[in-house]
Design a protein around this motif. Structure first.
Motif, short mmCIF file in Angstrom:
data_model
loop_
_atom_site.label_atom_id
_atom_site.label_comp_id
_atom_site.label_asym_id
_atom_site.label_seq_id
_atom_site.Cartn_x
_atom_site.Cartn_y
_atom_site.Cartn_z
N UNK A 287 -8.83 -3.15 5.31
CA UNK A 287 -8.93 -1.69 5.36
C UNK A 287 -9.60 -1.11 4.12
N UNK A 288 -9.77 -1.91 3.10
CA UNK A 288 -10.34 -1.40 1.86
C UNK A 288 -9.28 -0.86 0.93
N UNK A 289 -8.12 -0.54 1.47
CA UNK A 289 -7.02 0.00 0.66
C UNK A 289 -5.73 -0.19 1.45
N UNK A 290 -4.65 -0.42 0.73
CA UNK A 290 -3.34 -0.47 1.38
C UNK A 290 -2.71 0.91 1.21
N UNK A 291 -2.10 1.45 2.24
CA UNK A 291 -1.45 2.75 2.09
C UNK A 291 -0.43 2.70 0.94
N UNK A 292 -0.47 3.71 0.11
CA UNK A 292 0.35 3.73 -1.10
C UNK A 292 1.83 3.60 -0.78
#
Length: 148
Positions: free
Chosen positions: A32-37
């Motif tokens: 995803x390019x980032x993990x949800x915080x």
């Protein structure tokens, strides 16, 4: 005692869950390019609780990690790594707060109104000054060579 099977099972289970949860976060970041915080923080809290339980039970005086073997050292190392991840999450949170504050302050800046628009006389005098600085060149004075 030190050979308690429950302690060994707890140590191995917490270590395995730590690896699995960490891999899930890494895969999320890669795909995803980032993990949800909030997912990252939730996993961090889950691992923190498990790690504290592991430290208390496994490294106790009669726990399976008490002889200062690999279980003892890696229980503490994993706990310290969790603290480092917590520090990183806190830094990300503070950085996001600063960005939001900057965006909010930019949005609160005053929008120009007609009262702030210069009058025609002010505009004409500034245009005259600009024309004087350019040497009073008009579009008719431009040669074809100047365009190229």
């Amino acid at each position: 005692g030190p050979g308690s099977p429950l302690g060994w099972v707890l140590g191995v289970t917490v270590g395995t869950l730590g690896v699995v949860v960490s891999l899930v976060i890494v895969v999320m970041k890669l795909m995803l390019g980032v993990a949800p915080f909030l997912v990252e923080v939730g996993c961090l809290l889950f691992l923190s609780v498990l790690s504290v339980i592991e430290i208390v039970y496994v490294t106790a005086a009669q726990g399976p990690g008490s002889p200062l073997g690999n279980l003892y050292y890696f229980s503490w190392i994993s706990f310290l790594l969790i603290l480092m991840v917590a520090k990183s999450c806190h830094e990300d949170y503070v950085e996001a707060q600063e960005i939001m504050e900057q965006q909010q302050s930019a949005a609160e800046r005053t929008v120009p109104t007609l009262a702030h628009v210069p009058s025609e006389e002010e505009t004409d005098s500034s245009n005259d000054a600009a024309t004087t600085k350019r040497g009073n060149t008009t579009s008719a004075d431009v040669d074809e060579d100047d365009i190229l």
